[in-house]
Design a protein around this motif. Structure first.
Motif, PDB file in Angstrom:
ATOM      1  N   VAL A 251     -25.884  17.450 -97.064  1.00  0.00           N
ATOM      2  CA  VAL A 251     -25.703  18.464 -96.028  1.00  0.00           C
ATOM      3  C   VAL A 251     -24.854  17.851 -94.919  1.00  0.00           C
ATOM      4  CG1 VAL A 251     -26.821  19.922 -94.315  1.00  0.00           C
ATOM      5  CG2 VAL A 251     -27.924  19.549 -96.527  1.00  0.00           C
ATOM      6  N   GLN A 252     -23.853  18.562 -94.483  1.00  0.00           N
ATOM      7  CA  GLN A 252     -23.052  18.136 -93.338  1.00  0.00           C
ATOM      8  C   GLN A 252     -23.422  19.022 -92.148  1.00  0.00           C
ATOM      9  OE1 GLN A 252     -21.233  18.898 -96.445  1.00  0.00           O
ATOM     10  NE2 GLN A 252     -21.840  16.802 -96.924  1.00  0.00           N
ATOM     11  N   LEU A 253     -23.651  18.380 -91.023  1.00  0.00           N
ATOM     12  CA  LEU A 253     -24.034  19.095 -89.804  1.00  0.00           C
ATOM     13  C   LEU A 253     -23.016  18.803 -88.706  1.00  0.00           C
ATOM     14  CD1 LEU A 253     -27.830  18.173 -89.802  1.00  0.00           C
ATOM     15  CD2 LEU A 253     -26.809  20.302 -90.603  1.00  0.00           C
ATOM     16  N   VAL A 254     -22.576  19.855 -88.029  1.00  0.00           N
ATOM     17  CA  VAL A 254     -21.616  19.698 -86.943  1.00  0.00           C
ATOM     18  C   VAL A 254     -22.152  20.412 -85.710  1.00  0.00           C
ATOM     19  CG1 VAL A 254     -19.266  20.113 -86.146  1.00  0.00           C
ATOM     20  CG2 VAL A 254     -19.686  19.548 -88.557  1.00  0.00           C
ATOM     21  N   GLU A 255     -22.449  19.630 -84.676  1.00  0.00           N
ATOM     22  CA  GLU A 255     -22.913  20.197 -83.420  1.00  0.00           C
ATOM     23  C   GLU A 255     -21.726  20.538 -82.522  1.00  0.00           C
ATOM     24  OE1 GLU A 255     -25.830  16.744 -84.401  1.00  0.00           O
ATOM     25  OE2 GLU A 255     -23.674  17.136 -84.444  1.00  0.00           O
ATOM     26  N   SER A 256     -21.905  21.533 -81.676  1.00  0.00           N
ATOM     27  CA  SER A 256     -20.879  21.896 -80.704  1.00  0.00           C
ATOM     28  C   SER A 256     -21.547  22.567 -79.514  1.00  0.00           C
ATOM     29  CB  SER A 256     -19.840  22.831 -81.330  1.00  0.00           C
ATOM     30  OG  SER A 256     -20.449  24.036 -81.756  1.00  0.00           O
ATOM     31  N   GLY A 257     -20.783  22.708 -78.439  1.00  0.00           N
ATOM     32  CA  GLY A 257     -21.274  23.415 -77.268  1.00  0.00           C
ATOM     33  C   GLY A 257     -21.612  22.536 -76.083  1.00  0.00           C
ATOM     34  N   GLY A 258     -21.664  21.233 -76.283  1.00  0.00           N
ATOM     35  CA  GLY A 258     -21.982  20.349 -75.175  1.00  0.00           C
ATOM     36  C   GLY A 258     -20.829  20.266 -74.183  1.00  0.00           C
TER      37      GLY A 258
ATOM     38  N   ARG B 272     -25.528  26.819 -74.504  1.00  0.00           N
ATOM     39  CA  ARG B 272     -26.026  27.062 -75.849  1.00  0.00           C
ATOM     40  C   ARG B 272     -25.322  26.119 -76.803  1.00  0.00           C
ATOM     41  NH1 ARG B 272     -26.020  32.280 -79.938  1.00  0.00           N
ATOM     42  NH2 ARG B 272     -23.827  31.691 -80.184  1.00  0.00           N
ATOM     43  N   LEU B 273     -26.100  25.310 -77.473  1.00  0.00           N
ATOM     44  CA  LEU B 273     -25.566  24.415 -78.486  1.00  0.00           C
ATOM     45  C   LEU B 273     -25.672  25.070 -79.864  1.00  0.00           C
ATOM     46  CD1 LEU B 273     -27.168  21.016 -77.384  1.00  0.00           C
ATOM     47  CD2 LEU B 273     -25.082  22.116 -76.559  1.00  0.00           C
ATOM     48  N   SER B 274     -24.710  24.731 -80.717  1.00  0.00           N
ATOM     49  CA  SER B 274     -24.715  25.229 -82.089  1.00  0.00           C
ATOM     50  C   SER B 274     -24.701  24.060 -83.054  1.00  0.00           C
ATOM     51  CB  SER B 274     -23.501  26.117 -82.346  1.00  0.00           C
ATOM     52  OG  SER B 274     -23.486  27.229 -81.496  1.00  0.00           O
TER      53      SER B 274
ATOM     54  N   SER C 229     -33.254  28.722 -82.226  1.00  0.00           N
ATOM     55  CA  SER C 229     -33.150  29.879 -83.117  1.00  0.00           C
ATOM     56  C   SER C 229     -32.199  29.525 -84.243  1.00  0.00           C
ATOM     57  CB  SER C 229     -32.657  31.114 -82.362  1.00  0.00           C
ATOM     58  OG  SER C 229     -31.358  30.894 -81.845  1.00  0.00           O
ATOM     59  N   LYS C 230     -32.153  30.387 -85.237  1.00  0.00           N
ATOM     60  CA  LYS C 230     -31.214  30.131 -86.322  1.00  0.00           C
ATOM     61  C   LYS C 230     -30.740  31.431 -86.944  1.00  0.00           C
ATOM     62  CE  LYS C 230     -34.652  29.324 -89.935  1.00  0.00           C
ATOM     63  NZ  LYS C 230     -35.021  28.431 -91.069  1.00  0.00           N
ATOM     64  N   ASP C 231     -29.584  31.353 -87.542  1.00  0.00           N
ATOM     65  CA  ASP C 231     -28.981  32.477 -88.253  1.00  0.00           C
ATOM     66  C   ASP C 231     -28.778  32.018 -89.689  1.00  0.00           C
ATOM     67  OD1 ASP C 231     -27.256  34.352 -89.403  1.00  0.00           O
ATOM     68  OD2 ASP C 231     -26.306  34.790 -87.482  1.00  0.00           O
ATOM     69  N   ASN C 232     -29.654  32.475 -90.575  1.00  0.00           N
ATOM     70  CA  ASN C 232     -29.582  32.007 -91.957  1.00  0.00           C
ATOM     71  C   ASN C 232     -28.280  32.443 -92.627  1.00  0.00           C
ATOM     72  OD1 ASN C 232     -32.000  30.614 -91.992  1.00  0.00           O
ATOM     73  ND2 ASN C 232     -33.185  32.429 -92.562  1.00  0.00           N
ATOM     74  N   ALA C 233     -27.782  33.605 -92.256  1.00  0.00           N
ATOM     75  CA  ALA C 233     -26.541  34.093 -92.865  1.00  0.00           C
ATOM     76  C   ALA C 233     -25.367  33.180 -92.528  1.00  0.00           C
ATOM     77  CB  ALA C 233     -26.257  35.513 -92.406  1.00  0.00           C
TER      78      ALA C 233
ATOM     79  N   TYR D 179     -29.262  27.152 -83.387  1.00  0.00           N
ATOM     80  CA  TYR D 179     -28.832  27.184 -81.996  1.00  0.00           C
ATOM     81  C   TYR D 179     -29.913  26.584 -81.088  1.00  0.00           C
ATOM     82  CZ  TYR D 179     -25.679  30.658 -83.983  1.00  0.00           C
ATOM     83  OH  TYR D 179     -24.748  31.302 -84.763  1.00  0.00           O
ATOM     84  N   LEU D 180     -29.472  26.108 -79.946  1.00  0.00           N
ATOM     85  CA  LEU D 180     -30.395  25.659 -78.916  1.00  0.00           C
ATOM     86  C   LEU D 180     -29.920  26.226 -77.594  1.00  0.00           C
ATOM     87  CD1 LEU D 180     -32.891  23.849 -78.358  1.00  0.00           C
ATOM     88  CD2 LEU D 180     -31.275  22.065 -77.659  1.00  0.00           C
ATOM     89  N   GLN D 181     -30.645  27.217 -77.086  1.00  0.00           N
ATOM     90  CA  GLN D 181     -30.352  27.796 -75.786  1.00  0.00           C
ATOM     91  C   GLN D 181     -31.086  26.987 -74.733  1.00  0.00           C
ATOM     92  OE1 GLN D 181     -28.316  30.439 -74.858  1.00  0.00           O
ATOM     93  NE2 GLN D 181     -28.798  29.795 -72.775  1.00  0.00           N
ATOM     94  N   MET D 182     -30.340  26.454 -73.791  1.00  0.00           N
ATOM     95  CA  MET D 182     -30.910  25.586 -72.760  1.00  0.00           C
ATOM     96  C   MET D 182     -30.706  26.235 -71.401  1.00  0.00           C
ATOM     97  SD  MET D 182     -29.663  21.873 -74.173  1.00  0.00           S
ATOM     98  CE  MET D 182     -27.966  22.124 -73.712  1.00  0.00           C
ATOM     99  N   ASN D 183     -31.795  26.511 -70.726  1.00  0.00           N
ATOM    100  CA  ASN D 183     -31.760  27.123 -69.396  1.00  0.00           C
ATOM    101  C   ASN D 183     -32.368  26.186 -68.365  1.00  0.00           C
ATOM    102  OD1 ASN D 183     -30.721  29.521 -70.558  1.00  0.00           O
ATOM    103  ND2 ASN D 183     -32.778  30.295 -70.935  1.00  0.00           N
TER     104      ASN D 183
END
Length: 123
Positions: free
Chosen positions: A2-9, A19-21, A71-75, A80-84
């Motif tokens: 599995v390859q994982l790519v974070e973004s949004g920082g 919001r991070l993805s 949260s997550k979007d299976n499709a 996601y990580l919503q940070m407030n």
């Protein structure tokens, strides 16, 4: 694999939101628990949040509970990580990962397939 790519920082002011993805590829992660961790300079990797395959099993670290939402979007095979209400203590590199097996979701050692991380910095 599995390859994982974070973004949004990015650089954000205290009190702000981000919001991070985390986009997964190579294998569908629908059946896995996904976690977010963070690591600040000179500190150990800290559990932020996790979400199981059934959406109802979200868990949060003590320092993020009530402010962060996973949260997550299976499709889209994306978590996601919503940070407030961000605080200076939230400055860190944020990583997502896939939990392998049934070990506790807050232990980094129970995760494999880590992303490269995305930097969140508070001004």
């Amino acid at each position: 694999q599995v390859q994982l790519v974070e973004s949004g920082g990015q650089l954000v002011q205290a009190g702000g939101s981000l919001r991070l993805s985390c986009a997964a590829s190579g294998r569908a992660v629908i059946g896995y628990t996904m976690g977010w961790f963070r690591q600040a300079p000179g500190k150990e990797r800290e559990f932020v949040a996790s979400i199981g395959w059934n959406f109802q099993s979200a868990r949060y670290g003590d320092s993020t509970k009530g402010r962060f939402t996973i949260s997550k979007d299976n499709a889209k095979n994306t978590v996601y990580l919503q940070m407030n209400s961000l605080q200076s203590e939230d400055t860190a590199v944020y990583y997502c990962a896939v939990r392998l097996g049934l070990g506790s979701p807050w232990a980094p050692g129970n995760y494999g397939f880590w992303g490269q991380g995305t930097q969140v910095k508070l001004s």
